[in-house]
Motif scaffolding. Structure first.
Motif, PDB file in Angstrom:
ATOM      1  N   GLN A  63     -36.451 -42.456 -79.053  1.00 20.17           N
ATOM      2  CA  GLN A  63     -37.827 -41.961 -78.998  1.00 20.17           C
ATOM      3  C   GLN A  63     -38.667 -42.705 -77.973  1.00 20.17           C
ATOM      4  O   GLN A  63     -39.526 -42.110 -77.312  1.00 20.17           O
ATOM      5  N   GLU A  69     -41.652 -46.249 -71.734  1.00 21.34           N
ATOM      6  CA  GLU A  69     -42.452 -45.387 -72.604  1.00 21.34           C
ATOM      7  C   GLU A  69     -43.736 -44.899 -71.940  1.00 21.34           C
ATOM      8  O   GLU A  69     -44.217 -43.802 -72.218  1.00 21.34           O
ATOM      9  N   ASP A  97     -45.694 -43.910 -83.109  1.00 18.93           N
ATOM     10  CA  ASP A  97     -45.505 -45.195 -82.438  1.00 18.93           C
ATOM     11  C   ASP A  97     -46.808 -45.727 -81.846  1.00 18.93           C
ATOM     12  O   ASP A  97     -46.896 -46.893 -81.466  1.00 18.93           O
ATOM     13  N   SER A 168     -40.682 -35.281 -82.131  1.00 21.86           N
ATOM     14  CA  SER A 168     -39.286 -35.475 -81.760  1.00 21.86           C
ATOM     15  C   SER A 168     -38.667 -34.111 -81.510  1.00 21.86           C
ATOM     16  O   SER A 168     -39.359 -33.083 -81.493  1.00 21.86           O
ATOM     17  N   TYR A 234     -34.754 -40.448 -71.628  1.00 20.38           N
ATOM     18  CA  TYR A 234     -34.708 -39.134 -72.269  1.00 20.38           C
ATOM     19  C   TYR A 234     -33.564 -38.329 -71.644  1.00 20.38           C
ATOM     20  O   TYR A 234     -33.139 -38.631 -70.516  1.00 20.38           O
TER      21      TYR A 234
END
Length: 292
Positions: A63, A69, A97, A168, A234
């Motif tokens: 994730q 990120e 998050d 997600s 990703y």
């Protein structure tokens, strides 16, 4: 103390497990397993990697990592917010998050931002192991609601200028967030001229799914666009964003508000006004499919 183990980690390497991208898998070298648990909704894993910092994994799928990120968090937040002339109230669905919250509150126009996260374990572990992302939770303009996004939207009609769905992939608890019913609920919760932005999967792997979501969205919103950015961890190093506006004639591809140059240099690492426009320029195979 018993050493932590996880079925996705073998011989010092984490390997993703999902049917969503058949024939390929992202792997990261593991320095230490930090957290392994089963929440009410999903498998939650956090490990320290050798090269990407701490990594959050849900149901076997990466994730967020400390190293990259910002590329995702900045784009999913600033694309819709800078396409809106005066965003004041923002809703974030998912995003437990805290990374999207961190980016939203960088906008001086914001009066309040509400996070609705179904799994309370995600904010808990993020605050402990991903503090730079979770910093958004401490901002005075932020409100956190642990619960279902569907139920929350039904109770907040006409309430928000921007809604960001940081979900997600469409399996498990996030599956319903890609359906027509959810997109219509978001439309009902927008104020006039409101914009939604949702995680839009990878055009190399999920072009049919993206096409279906865009087709359904065009039944609901007069303006629908697709953008994408690069995020190394990703699938295929790419992630998309679906943006919709409830006001006809709006151009979401160009920012109507811009950060000043000094702010971009000191507060942002991926997004800028030029990247905003470039994100909507699709490669030929995707453009033909998604604009058909």
């Amino acid at each position: 103390m018993t050493e932590l183990t996880h079925p996705n980690i073998n011989d010092g390497w984490f390997r993703e497990s999902t049917t969503l991208w058949p024939g390929q898998a992202m792997s990261l070298k593991v320095e230490k397993i930090l957290h392994v648990a089963k929440s009410l909704f999903q498998d939650v894993l956090v490990f320290k990697s050798t090269d990407y910092g701490n990594v959050l994994v849900l149901d076997g799928v990466i994730q967020a990592t400390e190293r990259d990120e910002f590329a995702y968090q900045e784009m999913i937040a600033h694309l819709p917010l800078n396409a809106h002339p005066d965003p004041k109230k923002v809703l974030v669905i998912g995003g437990g998050d805290g990374g999207v919250l961190r980016e939203v509150v960088k906008h001086s126009t914001i009066e309040s931002v509400t996070l609705v996260e179904i799994d309370e374990m995600v904010p808990q572990v993020s605050k402990q192991y991903l503090p730079a992302m979770a910093a958004g939770f401490t901002h005075p303009k932020v409100n956190v609601h642990i619960g279902d996004g569907f139920a929350y939207l039904k109770e907040h009609t006409g309430s928000y200028d921007v809604i960001i769905t940081d979900s997600s992939d469409p399996v498990g608890p996030a599956e319903s967030l890609f359906g027509e019913t959810f997109y219509d609920l978001m439309r009902r919760s927008l104020r006039p001229g409101g914009i939604i932005c949702t995680q839009g999967e990878c055009q190399w792997l999920h072009l049919e799914l993206i096409s279906t979501v865009l087709t359904n969205s065009r039944k609901i919103y007069p303006v629908v666009e697709y953008a994408y950015s690069a995020v190394p961890t990703y699938p295929c190093g790419q992630i998309g964003y679906i943006l919709c506006c409830n006001e006809a004639g709006r151009d979401l591809k160009k920012p109507v508000r811009k950060f000043d140059e000094e702010f971009e240099k000191t507060q942002l690492r991926y997004y800028n006004a030029q990247v905003h426009e470039a994100a909507f320029v699709l490669p030929g195979f995707a453009k033909r499919k998604l604009e058909a």
